[in-house]
Write an enzyme that holds these catalytic residues in place. Sequence first.
Site, PDB file in Angstrom:
ATOM      1  N   ILE A  45       0.843  -1.203   0.000  1.00 40.57           N
ATOM      2  CA  ILE A  45       0.000   0.000   0.000  1.00 40.57           C
ATOM      3  C   ILE A  45       0.875   1.250   0.000  1.00 40.57           C
ATOM      4  O   ILE A  45       0.603   2.213  -0.712  1.00 40.57           O
ATOM      5  CB  ILE A  45      -0.985  -0.003   1.191  1.00 40.57           C
ATOM      6  CG1 ILE A  45      -2.023  -1.110   0.993  1.00 40.57           C
ATOM      7  CG2 ILE A  45      -1.676   1.349   1.331  1.00 40.57           C
ATOM      8  CD1 ILE A  45      -2.992  -1.287   2.139  1.00 40.57           C
ATOM      9  N   CYS A  46       1.944   1.216   0.784  1.00 38.05           N
ATOM     10  CA  CYS A  46       2.836   2.381   0.851  1.00 38.05           C
ATOM     11  C   CYS A  46       3.507   2.647  -0.492  1.00 38.05           C
ATOM     12  O   CYS A  46       3.736   3.800  -0.861  1.00 38.05           O
ATOM     13  CB  CYS A  46       3.880   2.188   1.953  1.00 38.05           C
ATOM     14  SG  CYS A  46       3.124   2.067   3.595  1.00 38.05           S
ATOM     15  N   GLU A  47       3.791   1.602  -1.244  1.00 41.51           N
ATOM     16  CA  GLU A  47       4.347   1.780  -2.593  1.00 41.51           C
ATOM     17  C   GLU A  47       3.364   2.541  -3.474  1.00 41.51           C
ATOM     18  O   GLU A  47       3.731   3.475  -4.180  1.00 41.51           O
ATOM     19  CB  GLU A  47       4.670   0.425  -3.225  1.00 41.51           C
ATOM     20  CG  GLU A  47       5.878  -0.252  -2.629  1.00 41.51           C
ATOM     21  CD  GLU A  47       6.146  -1.631  -3.221  1.00 41.51           C
ATOM     22  OE1 GLU A  47       5.389  -2.079  -4.124  1.00 41.51           O
ATOM     23  OE2 GLU A  47       7.119  -2.263  -2.777  1.00 41.51           O
ATOM     24  N   ASN A  50       2.894   6.365  -2.388  1.00 46.86           N
ATOM     25  CA  ASN A  50       3.991   7.220  -2.823  1.00 46.86           C
ATOM     26  C   ASN A  50       4.003   7.367  -4.338  1.00 46.86           C
ATOM     27  O   ASN A  50       4.361   8.422  -4.856  1.00 46.86           O
ATOM     28  CB  ASN A  50       5.318   6.696  -2.281  1.00 46.86           C
ATOM     29  CG  ASN A  50       5.526   7.096  -0.834  1.00 46.86           C
ATOM     30  OD1 ASN A  50       5.753   8.256  -0.536  1.00 46.86           O
ATOM     31  ND2 ASN A  50       5.418   6.140   0.067  1.00 46.86           N
TER      32      ASN A  50
END
Length: 149
Positions: A45-47, A50
């Site tokens: 999710i963080c990929e 960003n």
Amino acid sequence: MAIIVGADAPDFTLKNQDKGDVTLSSFRDKQNVVLGFYVYDFSPICEKENACFTSDLPKISAAGTVVFGVSRDSTWSHKAFREKMGYTHDLLADVGCKVAKAYGLYQEPLDAAVRSTVIVDKQGKVAFVKIHDGQRDDAEILAALANLH
């Protein structure tokens, strides 16, 4: 409890992926600042979160705003993450989660920041706060930026 809209944004200096100092107050009277708190580098999710910042950076920049991803990961992890994923915004190393704690956005079970977005206006005031249940929505961020003077 998360920081509230209208509050003075706690100042900080963190290292970016290139080990350069980034101080929030240095943007006062110059640019708005989006702080995209995320849990960890190299998590799915963080990929995506960003990646959205990178794809929307022209629109965000046009609103007189700079974007920083913020997580507890180290500068070297941020550098590898940024290069692998092709991000164009800086990632700030909040080692020890001091900034996440100062903003009331720390989750102890993961020892990491809560997935959230804070917009700090040019006067150093919190203009927008959102805790995200899932992936961040840049449309909300762009709408909030459009309301800033």
